[in-house]
Write an enzyme that holds these catalytic residues in place. Sequence first.
Site, PDB file in Angstrom:
ATOM      1  N   THR A  56     -16.999  12.302  -1.165  1.00 51.52           N
ATOM      2  CA  THR A  56     -17.914  11.282  -0.679  1.00 51.52           C
ATOM      3  C   THR A  56     -19.314  11.386  -1.272  1.00 51.52           C
ATOM      4  O   THR A  56     -19.742  12.438  -1.743  1.00 51.52           O
ATOM      5  CB  THR A  56     -18.030  11.351   0.860  1.00 51.52           C
ATOM      6  N   VAL A  57     -19.999  10.264  -1.266  1.00 56.45           N
ATOM      7  CA  VAL A  57     -21.418  10.204  -1.591  1.00 56.45           C
ATOM      8  C   VAL A  57     -22.168   9.726  -0.347  1.00 56.45           C
ATOM      9  O   VAL A  57     -21.602   8.997   0.469  1.00 56.45           O
ATOM     10  CB  VAL A  57     -21.687   9.245  -2.780  1.00 56.45           C
ATOM     11  N   TYR A  73     -16.920  -1.410   9.310  1.00 51.92           N
ATOM     12  CA  TYR A  73     -15.706  -0.815   8.734  1.00 51.92           C
ATOM     13  C   TYR A  73     -14.554  -0.844   9.740  1.00 51.92           C
ATOM     14  O   TYR A  73     -13.389  -1.038   9.364  1.00 51.92           O
ATOM     15  CB  TYR A  73     -15.978   0.623   8.299  1.00 51.92           C
ATOM     16  N   CYS A  94     -22.821   2.201  -2.358  1.00 50.82           N
ATOM     17  CA  CYS A  94     -22.444   2.758  -1.056  1.00 50.82           C
ATOM     18  C   CYS A  94     -23.616   2.731  -0.078  1.00 50.82           C
ATOM     19  O   CYS A  94     -24.696   3.248  -0.391  1.00 50.82           O
ATOM     20  CB  CYS A  94     -21.955   4.191  -1.252  1.00 50.82           C
ATOM     21  N   TRP A 127     -15.587   9.108  -7.169  1.00 51.02           N
ATOM     22  CA  TRP A 127     -16.583   8.345  -7.924  1.00 51.02           C
ATOM     23  C   TRP A 127     -16.650   8.887  -9.351  1.00 51.02           C
ATOM     24  O   TRP A 127     -16.524  10.082  -9.584  1.00 51.02           O
ATOM     25  CB  TRP A 127     -17.953   8.468  -7.261  1.00 51.02           C
TER      26      TRP A 127
END
Length: 348
Positions: free
Chosen positions: A126-127, A190, A59, A92
Amino acid sequence: MSDSTNSTSTDEGTPGSYVTPGQEYTRDTNYIEDRITRDAVDGWPVEAGRYRLVAARACPWANRSIISRRLLGLEDAISLGLPGPTHDARSWTFDLDEGGRDPVLGIEHLQEAFFKRTPDYPRGITVPAIVDVPSGKVVTNNFPQITLDFATEWVGFHREGAPDLYPEHLRDEIDDVAEIIFRDVNNGVYRAGFAGSQGSYERAYARLFDRLDWLEERLTDQRYLVGDTITEADIRLFTTLARFDAVYHGHFKCNRNKLIEMPALWAYARDLFQTPGFGDTIDFDQIKKHYYIVQSDINPTKIVPLGPTESGWLEPHGRDDLGGRPFGTGTPPEPPRPGEEVPAITKG
């Protein structure tokens, strides 16, 4: 930031959907905004050994936090959990670890740490995310603030010779440049890749390459984005550039040209890649697997391309002629810790 931020799925064992037909892609930027600070204003004090940074190498948003941690020498203060490159619709997973569990947190899915904080947490898992190890609760996933706080709140645990990544006299300019880069480049790829209509794709495409042209001009005669040393702004741009030819050019249809066809930007990216703390955090295999396997509504076959060749990242960049001091008055970081290495690129 996980690319699952805006994804949807009805099956916990499958990736989510990233494209909404007929609509422009809009990123959900609502995060857990708690901060870890010296004054513990949010209840989370700076304390070595208490927190674990969960950051997937695949990521780009998480990659920033790994770079910042390396450059500042925070390895002894903040441990690192590394999820694998693919994930399902839940979140994840720690499939690279023995038994499929993070060895410190003891969890299989990062989602578990979010649910300990807020049961049935409704937003994207999220990360990067920072988890409080004693409680197992996520503290924050506010990725822009995480690296700023590494630079400013964790100074008591910086290594000797750590660079100043967010110098006070340049903060306004760094913030301005970083915001432009986020809007048009980091998120711009994106907006093109997840566009749900031809018109929204073309607008995102034009905006992205207009900004890359602006950056090409800006970096022709100066080595770094702001000032004469590496700053937060460079970290934020680098992680997108590192993925550009491998992923965004083809997978996201950002194909006016490749990074290697923009002389200043390509040399700038190689300069940073060859700087300790940058290229030694990049795992191209994980990067390609993440995008091409997880985002199956864009790539339904899940075939991962073999190219492009990676050896060009090691070619001379010639940016030293522009001057600049990569670490200011500081020094390069030590090599990555055991267990935190990435595969080396072979010179072609």
